[in-house]
Design a protein around this motif. Structure first.
Motif, PDB file in Angstrom:
ATOM      1  N   TYR A  55      34.148  18.237   5.790  1.00 46.26           N
ATOM      2  CA  TYR A  55      34.546  17.694   7.086  1.00 46.26           C
ATOM      3  C   TYR A  55      33.840  16.395   7.449  1.00 46.26           C
ATOM      4  N   VAL A  56      32.599  16.216   6.992  1.00 42.21           N
ATOM      5  CA  VAL A  56      31.838  15.005   7.318  1.00 42.21           C
ATOM      6  C   VAL A  56      31.026  14.566   6.113  1.00 42.21           C
ATOM      7  N   LYS A  57      30.602  13.307   6.130  1.00 40.34           N
ATOM      8  CA  LYS A  57      29.712  12.785   5.082  1.00 40.34           C
ATOM      9  C   LYS A  57      28.251  12.799   5.509  1.00 40.34           C
ATOM     10  N   VAL A  58      28.024  12.917   6.826  1.00 42.41           N
ATOM     11  CA  VAL A  58      26.675  12.865   7.378  1.00 42.41           C
ATOM     12  C   VAL A  58      26.481  14.031   8.331  1.00 42.41           C
ATOM     13  N   ALA A  59      25.316  14.702   8.244  1.00 42.33           N
ATOM     14  CA  ALA A  59      25.004  15.788   9.164  1.00 42.33           C
ATOM     15  C   ALA A  59      23.561  15.653   9.645  1.00 42.33           C
ATOM     16  N   LEU A  60      23.348  15.930  10.923  1.00 42.94           N
ATOM     17  CA  LEU A  60      21.997  15.947  11.481  1.00 42.94           C
ATOM     18  C   LEU A  60      21.452  17.368  11.416  1.00 42.94           C
ATOM     19  N   SER A  61      20.135  17.482  11.217  1.00 44.03           N
ATOM     20  CA  SER A  61      19.508  18.805  11.151  1.00 44.03           C
ATOM     21  C   SER A  61      18.261  18.829  12.037  1.00 44.03           C
ATOM     22  N   GLY A  62      17.747  20.031  12.269  1.00 45.99           N
ATOM     23  CA  GLY A  62      16.565  20.199  13.117  1.00 45.99           C
ATOM     24  C   GLY A  62      15.272  20.302  12.347  1.00 45.99           C
ATOM     25  N   ASP A  63      15.264  19.930  11.071  1.00 43.52           N
ATOM     26  CA  ASP A  63      14.049  20.035  10.265  1.00 43.52           C
ATOM     27  C   ASP A  63      12.929  19.162  10.835  1.00 43.52           C
ATOM     28  N   GLY A  64      11.698  19.631  10.670  1.00 44.63           N
ATOM     29  CA  GLY A  64      10.525  18.885  11.111  1.00 44.63           C
ATOM     30  C   GLY A  64       9.973  19.345  12.447  1.00 44.63           C
ATOM     31  N   ALA A  65      10.787  20.017  13.258  1.00 49.46           N
ATOM     32  CA  ALA A  65      10.320  20.447  14.578  1.00 49.46           C
ATOM     33  C   ALA A  65       9.221  21.496  14.475  1.00 49.46           C
ATOM     34  N   ASP A  66       9.339  22.417  13.529  1.00 48.13           N
ATOM     35  CA  ASP A  66       8.341  23.480  13.402  1.00 48.13           C
ATOM     36  C   ASP A  66       6.974  22.924  13.020  1.00 48.13           C
ATOM     37  N   GLU A  67       6.951  21.930  12.152  1.00 45.50           N
ATOM     38  CA  GLU A  67       5.674  21.324  11.747  1.00 45.50           C
ATOM     39  C   GLU A  67       5.067  20.499  12.886  1.00 45.50           C
ATOM     40  N   LEU A  68       5.897  19.808  13.623  1.00 44.40           N
ATOM     41  CA  LEU A  68       5.399  18.907  14.661  1.00 44.40           C
ATOM     42  C   LEU A  68       4.997  19.640  15.932  1.00 44.40           C
TER      43      LEU A  68
END
Length: 630
Positions: free
Chosen positions: A357-370
């Protein structure tokens, strides 16, 4: 996103093997199926496979301007501002893509350009005027870059290890320290790779290479994590407003593309915040995707669908059977080297579905570490408080004895699973944290390592590495030391590696708003107590986005993105599993105690213990993660 390859002949030799170089480049076609390009100038060859996201018609690579050539993997989100600045100086642009900004920016500012870049990137720049090559990787290691000196002296660089392995002169002797990292942590800590001869360019580093002389290759940092680590932010009301502004800007920048941008949606807080923010920056329905399992203990898709409905997203859910083992061998090929994150399989499936459906997707990675979002952070805080109450002599003697004899079983109620806690309290704080996040206890490793391999390690251990990292920021409070360790090890080695390989294997670009470096630099200065309590983490996210995120998401228990690997592997007959694990490749290393491995497999099949991580080691596989007992 893209795949990049660089091959520099030693001693000024001229490139002649076009077929091999093209084969190396085309091995990365999955990273960029929209086009390929090659550049050869005397001893230097640059290759590129393109996933067209911005300026689709004019962004072909390798790209050259005057005396500078680049092959680039990534996205520079602030390239319009940099382009405008360069145009003011007098540079003329032929495209509307970020790649050309790298070329003119390097001509104007040299390596100082790197500090101006806001994005995720790995690139190789050839400066013909200086006769030098520059390798550059982004601040957090979102995009990969491997390099090696072959046995014939040639310099090899690539986005993935599979391209380098095609070179016949690459030395493939195994790195013993990398094996220890893998069997204790489940991944290999950079800059190591599974081969002694191959290194990963460390996050936040660049390398300057004299094309005529490879004798003094060394990586240099341009961004230093510990310089931003502090605890001087604690005014929650001020932080809430700043957080909203920073994340909104980060999401807006990452929605920049000439193709449609979607998002991974798990139904957890992090991805919900991202999707909610995206919905504020567009009038169109955000395309979201999630994955569910036919076993409720692993399935979050109900919440993902509910969030998608709340934000009126165009949502797709993919369901997977717990009995589906079809991708096990595929994962081995994707990751190239040992990797034991059991969410790699669902991440691959999710990426495969999203790419339709898309070529680009945003994710929530990095929040747990920060923002201290892992359960291990809560346990560490709990243990630290107990350490202040319980005298050290009691912790070292009494609790270590209790830990030794305390029952170890996944079937004990969670409230009574205290073995890991007792072990943690009986150790130094960093030793305890290492024990909590390791996929294999040190005592277990001693039962599967051969005496020969123990000697080869020469006392190296991932625990020793953790201790060294903690000392680098020893002036910081304990939780800040743990955060530093996470950013230097787990984030680039496991989380970002998992997402990059799984997504790029499906020609999908994944962007991570929580890892915008301006947001991270701000977040690293927040006092841990603002985010972390004994029962919850990421408190600032919940407070900052309470009006955006539905209460049923904010108040639900963190589930984590995982897969039912323990059940998957019980579907394989023990004899079949043993025949694959105890392959000739494994036996020939003489690194392992075969009886120790046999005992682990037997315990798993008999359900005495659950060893739930799928481990990949070259061509042999092993089930080897004991279920959490804490």
């Amino acid at each position: 996103m893209c795949g990049i390859v660089c091959w520099v002949r030693a001693n000024g030799q001229v490139h002649t093997d076009d077929a091999l170089f093209k084969k190396m480049t085309r091995s990365l076609e999955h990273r960029g199926p929209d086009g390929e390009g090659f550049y050869v100038n005397k001893s230097v060859a640059l290759g590129h496979t393109r996933l067209a996201i911005v300026d689709i018609d004019n962004g072909q690579q390798p790209m050259s301007r005057d005396t500078t050539v680049v092959t680039f993997n990534g996205e520079i989100y602030n390239f319009p501002e940099l382009k405008q600045e360069l145009e003011t100086i007098g540079f003329v642009f032929e495209t509307h893509c970020d790649t050309e900004v790298l070329l003119h920016g390097w001509a104007q500012w040299g390596s100082d350009l790197i500090n101006k870049l806001r994005g995720m990137f790995a690139f190789v720049i050839l400066d013909k005027l200086q006769n030098k090559l520059y390798l550059v990787r982004d601040r957090f290691g979102i995009k990969p870059l491997y390099w090696a000196l072959a046995d014939d002296g040639d310099l090899l660089v690539a986005s993935e290890l599979k391209a380098l392995k095609l070179h016949p002169k690459l030395n493939t002797d195994l790195c013993e320290q990398a094996i220890e990292d893998f069997f204790s942590l489940g991944y290999i800590v950079e800059p190591k790779s599974i081969y002694k001869s191959v290194k990963k360019l460390a996050a936040g580093h660049y390398m300057e290479v004299d094309i005529d002389d490879f004798s003094s290759l060394s990586e240099q940092p341009y961004w230093v994590l510990k310089d931003h680590l502090n605890s001087d932010y604690e005014d929650v009301e001020s932080l809430k407003h700043e957080f909203q502004q920073l994340l909104s800007e980060s999401v807006r920048l990452r929605m920049m593309a000439d193709v449609q941008v979607g998002a991974f949606l798990s139904g957890g807080v992090d991805s919900t915040v991202i999707v909610g923010s995206m919905s504020q920056h567009t009038t169109q329905a955000v395309k979201t995707s999630s994955i569910g399992f036919d076993l409720s203990a692993y399935d979050e898709s109900y919440y993902a669908k509910k969030v998608a409905s709340h934000f009126q997203c165009d949502h797709v859910n993919t369901s997977v059977s717990v009995n589906d083992l079809s991708l096990v061998d595929k994962i081995v090929d994707i990751y190239d080297e040992p990797f034991a994150d059991n969410s790699a399989i669902p991440t691959y499936i999710l990426s495969q579905a999203t790419n339709k459906y898309v070529k680009v997707a945003l994710s929530g990675d990095g929040a747990d570490e920060l923002f201290f979002g892992y359960r291990n952070h809560q346990m560490f805080l709990f243990e630290e408080r107990l350490r202040k109450i319980i005298p050290s002599f009691m912790r070292n003697s009494l609790l270590s004895g209790v830990a030794k004899f305390y029952p170890e079983s996944r079937f004990i109620p969670k409230l009574l699973r205290a073995k890991t806690t007792f072990e943690g309290l009986s150790n130094d704080k960093i030793d305890g944290y290492h024990n909590a996040i390791s996929i294999s206890a040190q005592k277990t490793l001693q039962t599967i390592y051969s005496d020969k391999f123990k000697r080869m390690l020469n006392k190296y251990s991932s625990l020793g590495l953790f201790r060294s990292l903690a000392k680098e920021v020893g002036e910081q409070e304990s939780l800040k030391q743990v955060q530093y360790i996470d950013f230097k090890t787990y984030l680039p080695g496991s989380i970002l590696t998992k997402v990059d390989r799984a997504s790029m294997a499906n020609s999908l670009e994944v962007r991570v708003p929580f890892l915008d470096h301006k947001l991270v630099e701000w977040g690293l200065r927040i006092k841990p107590k603002v985010n972390l309590g004994l029962r919850t983490g990421k408190k600032l996210i919940a407070k900052s986005f309470a009006k955006l995120v539905p209460s049923y998401i904010l108040n639900r228990k963190k589930m984590g993105f995982t897969s039912p690997l323990d059940e998957w592997f019980r579907q394989i007959p023990l004899e079949t599993l043993e025949s694959r694990v105890l392959s000739q490749n494994l036996l020939s290393t003489d690194y392992f105690d075969i009886q120790g491995i046999h005992n682990i497999l037997l315990e798993h099949h008999q359900r005495k213990k659950s060893w739930i991580n799928y481990m990949v080691f070259g061509d042999f596989r092993i089930v080897f993660k004991q279920a959490e007992d804490g």
